[in-house]
Design a protein around this motif. Structure first.
Motif, PDB file in Angstrom:
ATOM      1  N   PHE A   1       0.946  -1.187  -0.015  1.00 47.62           N
ATOM      2  CA  PHE A   1      -0.107  -0.281   0.109  1.00 47.62           C
ATOM      3  C   PHE A   1       1.006   1.210  -0.066  1.00 47.62           C
ATOM      4  O   PHE A   1       1.061   1.737   1.002  1.00 47.62           O
ATOM      5  CB  PHE A   1      -0.854  -0.178   1.248  1.00 47.62           C
ATOM      6  CG  PHE A   1      -2.084   0.818   1.140  1.00 47.62           C
ATOM      7  CD1 PHE A   1      -3.013   0.711   0.160  1.00 47.62           C
ATOM      8  CD2 PHE A   1      -2.063   2.016   2.200  1.00 47.62           C
ATOM      9  CE1 PHE A   1      -4.127   1.749   0.510  1.00 47.62           C
ATOM     10  CE2 PHE A   1      -3.341   2.823   2.236  1.00 47.62           C
ATOM     11  CZ  PHE A   1      -4.464   2.578   1.073  1.00 47.62           C
TER      12      PHE A   1
ATOM     13  N   PHE B   1      -6.254  -7.084   4.512  1.00 50.54           N
ATOM     14  CA  PHE B   1      -6.632  -5.877   5.037  1.00 50.54           C
ATOM     15  C   PHE B   1      -7.695  -6.186   6.096  1.00 50.54           C
ATOM     16  O   PHE B   1      -7.653  -5.640   7.284  1.00 50.54           O
ATOM     17  CB  PHE B   1      -7.002  -4.944   3.938  1.00 50.54           C
ATOM     18  CG  PHE B   1      -7.377  -3.611   4.739  1.00 50.54           C
ATOM     19  CD1 PHE B   1      -6.199  -2.665   5.241  1.00 50.54           C
ATOM     20  CD2 PHE B   1      -8.404  -3.222   4.700  1.00 50.54           C
ATOM     21  CE1 PHE B   1      -6.572  -1.517   5.815  1.00 50.54           C
ATOM     22  CE2 PHE B   1      -8.978  -1.786   5.211  1.00 50.54           C
ATOM     23  CZ  PHE B   1      -7.890  -1.165   5.787  1.00 50.54           C
TER      24      PHE B   1
ATOM     25  N   ALA C   1      -1.807   0.849   8.810  1.00 51.32           N
ATOM     26  CA  ALA C   1      -2.052   0.280   7.357  1.00 51.32           C
ATOM     27  C   ALA C   1      -2.794   1.315   6.789  1.00 51.32           C
ATOM     28  O   ALA C   1      -3.579   0.876   5.767  1.00 51.32           O
ATOM     29  CB  ALA C   1      -3.063  -0.874   7.608  1.00 51.32           C
ATOM     30  N   GLY C   2      -2.429   2.479   6.690  1.00 54.07           N
ATOM     31  CA  GLY C   2      -3.315   3.433   6.200  1.00 54.07           C
ATOM     32  C   GLY C   2      -4.604   3.662   6.368  1.00 54.07           C
ATOM     33  O   GLY C   2      -5.490   3.602   5.465  1.00 54.07           O
ATOM     34  N   LEU C   3      -4.876   3.152   7.757  1.00 54.21           N
ATOM     35  CA  LEU C   3      -6.159   2.746   8.459  1.00 54.21           C
ATOM     36  C   LEU C   3      -6.962   4.037   8.589  1.00 54.21           C
ATOM     37  O   LEU C   3      -6.736   4.751   9.439  1.00 54.21           O
ATOM     38  CB  LEU C   3      -5.935   1.972   9.675  1.00 54.21           C
ATOM     39  CG  LEU C   3      -6.925   1.199   9.924  1.00 54.21           C
ATOM     40  CD1 LEU C   3      -7.925   0.163   9.157  1.00 54.21           C
ATOM     41  CD2 LEU C   3      -6.656   0.629  11.282  1.00 54.21           C
ATOM     42  N   THR C   4      -8.162   4.138   7.688  1.00 57.32           N
ATOM     43  CA  THR C   4      -9.002   5.378   8.075  1.00 57.32           C
ATOM     44  C   THR C   4      -9.662   5.261   9.353  1.00 57.32           C
ATOM     45  O   THR C   4     -10.068   4.217   9.928  1.00 57.32           O
ATOM     46  CB  THR C   4      -9.965   5.486   6.897  1.00 57.32           C
ATOM     47  OG1 THR C   4      -9.162   5.535   5.833  1.00 57.32           O
ATOM     48  CG2 THR C   4     -10.902   6.793   7.135  1.00 57.32           C
TER      49      THR C   4
ATOM     50  N   ARG D   1     -15.227   1.569  12.843  1.00 56.39           N
ATOM     51  CA  ARG D   1     -14.029   1.130  13.296  1.00 56.39           C
ATOM     52  C   ARG D   1     -13.568   1.441  14.882  1.00 56.39           C
ATOM     53  O   ARG D   1     -13.007   0.852  15.590  1.00 56.39           O
ATOM     54  CB  ARG D   1     -12.721   1.270  12.618  1.00 56.39           C
ATOM     55  CG  ARG D   1     -12.922   0.862  11.071  1.00 56.39           C
ATOM     56  CD  ARG D   1     -12.022   1.093   9.949  1.00 56.39           C
ATOM     57  NE  ARG D   1     -11.989   0.521   8.814  1.00 56.39           N
ATOM     58  CZ  ARG D   1     -11.619   0.974   7.825  1.00 56.39           C
ATOM     59  NH1 ARG D   1     -10.494   1.958   7.787  1.00 56.39           N
ATOM     60  NH2 ARG D   1     -11.573   0.333   6.566  1.00 56.39           N
TER      61      ARG D   1
ATOM     62  N   GLN E   1     -10.153  -2.530  -2.585  1.00 58.84           N
ATOM     63  CA  GLN E   1      -9.815  -3.517  -1.591  1.00 58.84           C
ATOM     64  C   GLN E   1     -10.743  -3.889  -0.610  1.00 58.84           C
ATOM     65  O   GLN E   1     -11.678  -3.194  -0.098  1.00 58.84           O
ATOM     66  CB  GLN E   1      -8.589  -2.565  -0.788  1.00 58.84           C
ATOM     67  CG  GLN E   1      -8.106  -3.033   0.299  1.00 58.84           C
ATOM     68  CD  GLN E   1      -6.661  -3.960   0.292  1.00 58.84           C
ATOM     69  OE1 GLN E   1      -6.721  -4.712  -0.519  1.00 58.84           O
ATOM     70  NE2 GLN E   1      -5.837  -3.589   1.074  1.00 58.84           N
TER      71      GLN E   1
ATOM     72  N   GLY F   1     -12.753  -4.817   2.273  1.00 63.33           N
ATOM     73  CA  GLY F   1     -12.753  -4.286   3.580  1.00 63.33           C
ATOM     74  C   GLY F   1     -12.117  -2.969   3.883  1.00 63.33           C
ATOM     75  O   GLY F   1     -12.207  -2.307   4.859  1.00 63.33           O
ATOM     76  N   SER F   2     -12.141  -2.031   2.702  1.00 64.32           N
ATOM     77  CA  SER F   2     -11.583  -0.904   2.806  1.00 64.32           C
ATOM     78  C   SER F   2     -12.645  -0.002   2.842  1.00 64.32           C
ATOM     79  O   SER F   2     -13.740  -0.349   2.362  1.00 64.32           O
ATOM     80  CB  SER F   2     -10.593  -0.576   1.492  1.00 64.32           C
ATOM     81  OG  SER F   2     -11.581  -0.536   0.113  1.00 64.32           O
ATOM     82  N   THR F   3     -12.463   1.518   3.045  1.00 65.42           N
ATOM     83  CA  THR F   3     -13.522   2.434   3.171  1.00 65.42           C
ATOM     84  C   THR F   3     -14.045   2.789   1.658  1.00 65.42           C
ATOM     85  O   THR F   3     -15.220   2.894   1.424  1.00 65.42           O
ATOM     86  CB  THR F   3     -12.959   3.772   3.417  1.00 65.42           C
ATOM     87  OG1 THR F   3     -11.784   3.976   3.221  1.00 65.42           O
ATOM     88  CG2 THR F   3     -12.945   3.740   5.198  1.00 65.42           C
TER      89      THR F   3
ATOM     90  N   ASP G   1      -7.341   5.005  -2.049  1.00 71.10           N
ATOM     91  CA  ASP G   1      -6.957   6.251  -1.529  1.00 71.10           C
ATOM     92  C   ASP G   1      -6.046   7.084  -2.358  1.00 71.10           C
ATOM     93  O   ASP G   1      -5.330   6.527  -3.105  1.00 71.10           O
ATOM     94  CB  ASP G   1      -6.046   6.239  -0.157  1.00 71.10           C
ATOM     95  CG  ASP G   1      -7.087   5.435   0.780  1.00 71.10           C
ATOM     96  OD1 ASP G   1      -8.074   5.024   0.602  1.00 71.10           O
ATOM     97  OD2 ASP G   1      -6.545   5.310   2.109  1.00 71.10           O
TER      98      ASP G   1
ATOM     99  N   GLU H   1     -10.861  11.500   4.222  1.00 69.82           N
ATOM    100  CA  GLU H   1     -10.712  10.804   5.302  1.00 69.82           C
ATOM    101  C   GLU H   1      -9.450  10.956   6.181  1.00 69.82           C
ATOM    102  O   GLU H   1      -8.600  11.671   5.596  1.00 69.82           O
ATOM    103  CB  GLU H   1     -10.348   9.245   4.991  1.00 69.82           C
ATOM    104  CG  GLU H   1     -11.621   8.655   3.837  1.00 69.82           C
ATOM    105  CD  GLU H   1     -11.499   7.375   3.416  1.00 69.82           C
ATOM    106  OE1 GLU H   1     -10.587   6.536   3.880  1.00 69.82           O
ATOM    107  OE2 GLU H   1     -12.618   6.782   2.828  1.00 69.82           O
TER     108      GLU H   1
ATOM    109  N   TYR I   1      -5.955   9.052   8.300  1.00 69.30           N
ATOM    110  CA  TYR I   1      -5.569   7.719   9.184  1.00 69.30           C
ATOM    111  C   TYR I   1      -5.242   8.020  10.527  1.00 69.30           C
ATOM    112  O   TYR I   1      -4.871   9.074  10.804  1.00 69.30           O
ATOM    113  CB  TYR I   1      -4.323   7.423   8.186  1.00 69.30           C
ATOM    114  CG  TYR I   1      -4.133   6.975   6.717  1.00 69.30           C
ATOM    115  CD1 TYR I   1      -5.413   7.046   6.100  1.00 69.30           C
ATOM    116  CD2 TYR I   1      -2.912   7.125   5.981  1.00 69.30           C
ATOM    117  CE1 TYR I   1      -5.392   6.790   4.753  1.00 69.30           C
ATOM    118  CE2 TYR I   1      -3.100   6.852   4.455  1.00 69.30           C
ATOM    119  CZ  TYR I   1      -4.494   6.806   4.129  1.00 69.30           C
ATOM    120  OH  TYR I   1      -4.449   6.494   2.678  1.00 69.30           O
TER     121      TYR I   1
HETATM  122  N1  GLN Z   1      -7.704   4.054   3.887  1.00 70.52           N
HETATM  123  C1  GLN Z   1      -8.441   2.914   3.447  1.00 70.52           C
HETATM  124  C2  GLN Z   1      -9.324   2.161   4.654  1.00 70.52           C
HETATM  125  O1  GLN Z   1      -8.785   2.291   5.937  1.00 70.52           O
HETATM  126  C3  GLN Z   1      -7.874   2.007   2.708  1.00 70.52           C
HETATM  127  C4  GLN Z   1      -6.472   1.287   3.486  1.00 70.52           C
HETATM  128  C5  GLN Z   1      -5.897   0.189   2.583  1.00 70.52           C
HETATM  129  O2  GLN Z   1      -6.320  -0.536   1.716  1.00 70.52           O
HETATM  130  N2  GLN Z   1      -4.895  -0.270   3.380  1.00 70.52           N
HETATM  131  O3  GLN Z   1     -10.053   1.370   4.408  1.00 70.52           O
END
Ligand code: GLN
Length: 282
Positions: A49, A87, A104-107, A112, A151, A153-155, A200, A229, A231
């Protein structure tokens, strides 16, 4: 998809499994003293990612999230150990006590926040599309009847699923395909399997750099609003001391300019055009 898990994590999972002995189903979460005593901070992520977590030419896992996590570990006086998961399994694994934190670039979002505690935001992001440069898609409704990847499970996936269920894409014959790896996006748009991939901003820009026939473009809501969004680092709600340590490190990385420098460094490594840098979260 390859899911290598670095050995200390397996050992840790085994110790936990033996420790709870099957008599108690609730996972035991490690507190900050356990982390210090073990000498290791256990992070989970999903890669690639870019520029947040990706494999460098030599195969080493690098990126902004890895550097931030390393700084958190150093702050606690321990080593960092990184495990890779799909993810959509990251937050369940955190809840199961299999790691101390997820980067994980997690929003950060309301759903969540029911599963984990989040640090202050460290990156501002928004939803982008990867499409053929000839496609004219700007707002959600323009995706009517299209085959769209996101992806799992992604936003981005959630956004399109909601638009199909009862939003602007309802009954438009839209198909949503879950990708296990957003880097699959490029090949699938190039070969026509997908009309668009929602991902993203920084990642879309990184993945399309060097592909003249592809474009990475912002996706807007029907009203023309940006789909913004932020992270955050996720930790167990039962570990407020770790959360404070994480927040201290993020504050320091933001104010010293190191976070901006990390973004620049890893964007350059993955050859993103300098006109579209990631933005440090406020
Ligand atoms: N930011 C997005 C999310 O949290 C995608 C993150 C990702 O695919 N790693 O869902």
């Amino acid at each position: 998809m390859k899911c290598p898990v670095i050995r200390p994590l397996c050992v840790f999972a085994l110790v936990i499994a033996i420790g709870i002995g099957g008599s108690c189903k609730k996972a035991r979460q490690r507190g900050i003293d356990d982390i210090k005593a073990s000498g290791q901070l256990l992070m989970l992520t999903n890669a690639p990612f870019p520029p947040y977590e990706f494999y460098a030419a030599g195969g080493e896992l690098v990126g902004v999230d890895i550097d931030i996590a390393r700084r958190i570990a150093r702050h606690l006086g321990v080593e960092l150990s990184v495990g890779i998961r799909p993810f959509d399994e990251l937050l369940p694994a955190l809840a199961a006590g299999e790691a101390d934190m997820v980067l994980a670039g997690l929003t950060i979002n309301a759903e969540r926040l029911k599963q984990a505690s989040f640090s202050q935001p460290y990156i501002d992001a928004m939803q982008y599309l990867i499409i053929l440069s000839t496609a004219n898609i700007k707002v959600l409704e323009d995706l009517s009847g299209k085959t769209i990847g996101a992806q799992a499970g992604s936003t981005g996936e959630e956004l399109i699923a909601t638009a199909i269920a009862d939003g602007p894409l309802h009954k438009t014959d839209c198909q949503l395909l879950a990708l296990s790896d957003p880097t699959e996006a490029v090949a699938k748009v190039l070969n026509g399997e997908l009309d668009a991939v929602v991902v993203d901003d920084t990642v879309a820009l990184q993945l399309t750099a060097g592909h003249a026939v592809l474009s990475a473009t912002p996706l807007f809501s029907q009203s023309g609003a940006m789909l913004s969004e932020q992270y955050g680092v996720a930790v167990s709600p039962s570990n407020p001391e770790l959360l404070s340590a994480v927040n201290e490190v993020i504050t320091e990385l933001k104010s010293s300019g190191e976070l901006s420098a990390m973004l620049k460094k890893y964007e350059a490594m993955t050859s993103q055009p300098p006109t579209a840098p990631g933005r440090v979260g406020q």
